[in-house]
Design a protein around this motif. Sequence first.
Motif, PDB file in Angstrom:
ATOM      1  N   ARG A   2       0.798  -1.197   0.060  1.00 38.00           N
ATOM      2  CA  ARG A   2       0.099  -0.068   0.140  1.00 38.00           C
ATOM      3  C   ARG A   2       0.773   1.233   0.030  1.00 38.00           C
ATOM      4  N   PRO A   3       0.315   2.226  -0.484  1.00 36.87           N
ATOM      5  CA  PRO A   3       1.243   3.627  -0.599  1.00 36.87           C
ATOM      6  C   PRO A   3       1.625   4.108   0.705  1.00 36.87           C
ATOM      7  N   ASP A   4       0.799   3.964   1.808  1.00 37.69           N
ATOM      8  CA  ASP A   4       0.913   4.422   2.846  1.00 37.69           C
ATOM      9  C   ASP A   4       1.865   3.574   3.888  1.00 37.69           C
ATOM     10  N   SER A   5       2.446   2.409   3.256  1.00 39.53           N
ATOM     11  CA  SER A   5       2.996   1.422   4.088  1.00 39.53           C
ATOM     12  C   SER A   5       4.333   1.900   4.192  1.00 39.53           C
ATOM     13  N   LEU A  87       8.902   3.250 -13.364  1.00 42.86           N
ATOM     14  CA  LEU A  87       9.072   2.753 -12.341  1.00 42.86           C
ATOM     15  C   LEU A  87       7.660   3.263 -11.347  1.00 42.86           C
ATOM     16  N   LEU A  88       7.358   4.445 -11.465  1.00 41.40           N
ATOM     17  CA  LEU A  88       6.326   4.992 -10.423  1.00 41.40           C
ATOM     18  C   LEU A  88       5.087   4.187 -11.018  1.00 41.40           C
ATOM     19  N   GLU A  94       1.517  -2.364  -8.948  1.00 40.53           N
ATOM     20  CA  GLU A  94       1.701  -3.293  -7.937  1.00 40.53           C
ATOM     21  C   GLU A  94       0.700  -3.141  -6.648  1.00 40.53           C
ATOM     22  N   GLU A  95       0.842  -1.955  -6.557  1.00 36.01           N
ATOM     23  CA  GLU A  95      -0.008  -1.327  -5.177  1.00 36.01           C
ATOM     24  C   GLU A  95      -1.464  -1.648  -5.557  1.00 36.01           C
ATOM     25  N   ARG A  99      -3.823  -4.665  -3.490  1.00 32.38           N
ATOM     26  CA  ARG A  99      -5.067  -4.325  -2.982  1.00 32.38           C
ATOM     27  C   ARG A  99      -6.337  -5.048  -3.561  1.00 32.38           C
ATOM     28  N   LEU A 100      -6.046  -5.381  -4.781  1.00 36.43           N
ATOM     29  CA  LEU A 100      -7.115  -6.184  -5.252  1.00 36.43           C
ATOM     30  C   LEU A 100      -6.940  -7.636  -4.713  1.00 36.43           C
TER      31      LEU A 100
END
Length: 342
Positions: A2-5, A87-88, A94-95, A99-100
């Motif tokens: 997750r982005p906030d990990s 890369l972004l 990937e994120e 999540r899925l």
Amino acid sequence: MRPDSPTSSAEAPASRSTVRRDLACVLALTVLAAVLCMRFDVGELTYSLTRRFERFQLDEFPPTLVVLATGLAWFAWRRYRESQRELLHRRALEEKAERLLADNRRLASESIGAQENERRHFARELHDELGQYLNAIALDAGRIRDLSTEGEPEVHRLSLAVMQSASTVYRQIGGMIRRLRPIGLDEFGLPSALEHCVESWRERLPQASFTLTVEGDFANLADVLNITLYRLVQEGLTNVSKFARTSRVEIYLVRTADDARATRDEIVVTMTDDGPGIDLTKPRAGLGLIGMRERVEAIGGEFHIASQPGSGFLFCARVPVQAGLPEPNEPSELAELAKSVK
């Protein structure tokens, strides 16, 4: 991821520090080259060596090389920016996939929970409703048998037949109830239900030996976790009855903390036998192992198997203790759906 990990948030400073370090290395090499050129008079030395080739205008090459170096630097910068964008984009994909996958596992866990709730309800209805009427039929048939005289042998025979039929149907319903819902799981907990399951297989397979070892506290676990662990052992014992009927079977159920993952509380279930084993490189027609893996992964666990021909079989499942429990202040989707229906 997750982005906030924490891992994701730590990658950006690490990337920026790498860029700063590379730029510092380039500047340091540039300054070192300038110092060396001034120390050894590289310009005068180059002029003296190329003076004989003045007709080729070699002294005009430095500006050309400067333009070439600038163009190459611009080209490298463009490629660097494109690689950063790719890369972004890959990280975003990937994120999204993570999540899925997490949503898919959560929905699978909810589906298993709903299925087991339905099975529990169906087993209770079979026991309470049909069991009651079958007992009544058996009692009435017994009363008829007792009232029948020696002059009424046909009535006596029919009453015995009714009692036998009721007993047979009752046993069949009992088997259906045991398949729908493990005996003792709700009343006595997971270890007792597993012991009852293993004991039943001891009676069916007298030539095999079974050992069940339980360590840790298995109270207050989610129903989906209890039923998953039970079904794993049940399916493993079924495979033993098919392929290793005379083997020694050892079952370990342990609740432990995994130090490698910051004291994550886990439950590990392992089953081994010294039967003929299987070749894992060959495709298998059965779906038992696939179903076991899907059950474990649906609640966020890991499932591993190991076997070789003639060397027995082993499976190991690791599942988090919190699997199946709702997050704090976050009701499950089934609860939300029930509220919306109301």
